[in-house]
Scaffold this motif. Structure first.
Motif, PDB file in Angstrom:
ATOM      1  N   MET A   1       0.858  -1.199   0.000  1.00 47.89           N
ATOM      2  CA  MET A   1       0.000   0.000   0.000  1.00 47.89           C
ATOM      3  C   MET A   1       0.881   1.231   0.000  1.00 47.89           C
ATOM      4  N   ALA A   2       0.728   2.088  -1.023  1.00 50.64           N
ATOM      5  CA  ALA A   2       1.601   3.266  -1.139  1.00 50.64           C
ATOM      6  C   ALA A   2       0.776   4.526  -1.359  1.00 50.64           C
ATOM      7  N   TRP A   3       0.935   5.440  -0.423  1.00 45.02           N
ATOM      8  CA  TRP A   3       0.336   6.767  -0.578  1.00 45.02           C
ATOM      9  C   TRP A   3       1.486   7.764  -0.483  1.00 45.02           C
ATOM     10  N   GLU A   4       1.964   8.216  -1.616  1.00 45.84           N
ATOM     11  CA  GLU A   4       3.135   9.082  -1.634  1.00 45.84           C
ATOM     12  C   GLU A   4       2.745  10.479  -2.088  1.00 45.84           C
ATOM     13  N   PHE A   5       3.238  11.473  -1.364  1.00 45.73           N
ATOM     14  CA  PHE A   5       2.937  12.862  -1.695  1.00 45.73           C
ATOM     15  C   PHE A   5       4.245  13.601  -1.994  1.00 45.73           C
ATOM     16  N   GLU A   6       5.002  13.042  -2.919  1.00 48.35           N
ATOM     17  CA  GLU A   6       6.235  13.695  -3.322  1.00 48.35           C
ATOM     18  C   GLU A   6       6.470  13.446  -4.804  1.00 48.35           C
ATOM     19  N   THR A   7       7.267  14.319  -5.393  1.00 47.32           N
ATOM     20  CA  THR A   7       7.537  14.267  -6.824  1.00 47.32           C
ATOM     21  C   THR A   7       8.824  13.492  -7.081  1.00 47.32           C
TER      22      THR A   7
ATOM     23  N   PHE B   1      -6.742  18.208  -4.691  1.00 48.43           N
ATOM     24  CA  PHE B   1      -7.860  17.751  -5.520  1.00 48.43           C
ATOM     25  C   PHE B   1      -7.486  17.791  -6.998  1.00 48.43           C
ATOM     26  N   VAL B   2      -6.842  18.882  -7.422  1.00 53.67           N
ATOM     27  CA  VAL B   2      -6.456  19.002  -8.827  1.00 53.67           C
ATOM     28  C   VAL B   2      -5.422  17.937  -9.190  1.00 53.67           C
ATOM     29  N   LEU B   3      -4.440  17.732  -8.324  1.00 53.13           N
ATOM     30  CA  LEU B   3      -3.427  16.717  -8.593  1.00 53.13           C
ATOM     31  C   LEU B   3      -4.049  15.317  -8.624  1.00 53.13           C
ATOM     32  N   TYR B   4      -5.040  15.087  -7.775  1.00 49.67           N
ATOM     33  CA  TYR B   4      -5.734  13.794  -7.786  1.00 49.67           C
ATOM     34  C   TYR B   4      -6.456  13.588  -9.112  1.00 49.67           C
TER      35      TYR B   4
END
Length: 433
Positions: A1-7, A313-316
């Protein structure tokens, strides 16, 4: 399970370069040549701007929305969104990076549906930023509602003849051509009876009656044209994608364009927030800094939360487009992004304007222009209310009515069901009393 918030680190390096480049090299163009980004380059401006475009090309960030076959990198929507967040700070930045609207979407239409001659004449110069285009759809009486459109084209031998009016055809006065959406079969639904034509702006009968500006701009010097198509004769090859295909063609440009527009708006709104915070820390009144006033702290907290929520939201939505490769599958969230965007910019810019006091409403700060721009955003690419209706319809598809006098959340019934479910335990409790 991966939830990553980086570029991705390598792409983040390019974003960092773009951020510095836009801030130091491109934003000054907005002050030196304001409102001239869609005017063909003079020799003087070319000497300043062409080297900037070359720098972008060297970094591989030129027209990255396009595939390699058209000279771009074929970046997905998520990467494009992150780049456009930076470009949103400057009116000139999309030009310098080869991704200005509406030319990006219009180029994709020509790439998909244009003839070889049209591609040769318009596509590469459009991609190079050497000419501009206009999307001519909205009408004076019908607005953006295609069921009310009156501008029509009829066959005459091998040609088509276009008659009617279009309103708010942005950049028409400096464009080499217009993409015109017209009625070709009034006997069927507007969604099957509309066609799109590529019309060179210098075609006989294309009359730009006036150039409408936004509030505060000089009369007849705006970028949004009222166009009268008066017996405009075009050859059969001017019809793009086939008769009755205008709406299918339009989807080529709208979905991703709305995401890019939203991320540029985030960059714009972040500017307003930065100004608000700087002002709050710099000014004293009634015995303390503005930043120590709870009302101003509330402004800052609300703005931060609003901007962060909208950005995620936009990135999602962009991530979903990359994942599914189907704009229709993401239609609900794209519409929700479009409907939310004007409010986010308006609210943050308005708070920043208030914190600046009298200075905030002058033409020596850009804040009131941002507020006014938010009003325009609520109308371009379809009114906010239309997008909200789209969202609601999509959301309701995942819900069902209940054939009962009481709603499903009615507590007396739910309590009774819960008691029945755990009856054996309740009986045991009662027995132990």
């Amino acid at each position: 399970m991966a939830w990553e918030f980086e570029t991705d680190p390598e792409y983040q390096k390019l974003l960092d370069w773009a951020d510095d480049f836009v801030r130091n090299e491109v934003e000054p163009l907005d002050l030196v040549w304001p409102n001239e980004e869609f005017v063909p380059l003079t020799d003087t401006r070319r000497k300043a701007i062409d080297p900037l475009k070359d720098e972008v090309r060297k970094k591989g960030l030129w027209a990255t929305h396009l595939g390699p076959e058209l000279g771009g990198q074929g970046h997905g929507q998520l990467k494009l969104a992150l780049l456009n967040e930076i470009l949103g700070r400057s009116q000139w930045a999309p030009i310098v990076f080869g991704c200005q609207a509406p030319d990006t979407g219009n180029a994709e239409i020509i790439a998909h549906y244009g003839t070889d001659e049209q591609k040769k004449r318009y596509l590469q110069p459009l991609l190079d930023g050497e000419l501009f285009s206009s999307y001519s759809m909205t009408e004076p009486q019908g607005g953006a509602d295609p069921t009310q459109f009156k501008c029509a084209a009829v066959r005459d031998g091998d040609d088509w003849i276009i008659n009617g009016w279009k309103y708010f055809s942005s950049n028409a006065k400096t464009s080499a051509f217009l993409l015109v959406m017209v009625v070709t079969n009034p006997e069927v639904s507007a969604y099957q009876g509309m066609s799109m034509f590529l019309v060179p702006t210098d075609t006989a009968g294309v009359n730009i009656v006036r150039n409408v500006g936004l509030y505060g701009e000089p009369d007849n010097e705006g970028l949004h044209a009222l166009v009268h198509y008066d017996n405009v004769r075009v050859p059969a090859e001017a019809l793009l994608g086939g008769e009755g295909q205008a709406f299918a063609i339009a989807q080529t440009r709208l979905g991703g364009g709305r995401i890019h527009h939203a991320m540029r708006t985030i960059g714009f709104a972040r500017q307003a927030m930065d100004m608000m915070c700087e002002r709050a820390l710099s000014r004293h009144t009634a015995g303390s800094r503005l930043s120590e006033k709870q009302y101003v702290q509330g402004f800052i907290a609300d703005s931060y939360a609003q901007l962060t929520q909208f950005r995620l939201f936009v990135l999602y939505a962009a991530w979903q487009i990359d994942k599914y490769k189907d704009y229709n599958k993401v239609r609900k969230d794209i519409a929700a992004v479009k409907a939310t965007m004007p409010t986010v910019l308006h609210d943050i810019a308005w708070r920043a304007m208030q914190v600046h006091g009298a200075l905030g409403v002058t033409n020596e700060m850009p804040l009131f222009k941002m507020v006014h721009g938010a009003a325009a955003m609520g109308l371009v690419d379809g009114p906010t209310e239309v997008h909200k209706a789209t969202v609601a319809k999509q959301v309701l598809r995942n819900h069902s009515p209940i054939d009962d006098q009481w709603p499903s959340g009615w507590i007396p019934r739910k309590r009774e069901e819960a008691q029945a479910k755990y009856a054996q335990f309740l009986e045991l409790e009662m027995g132990n009393l």
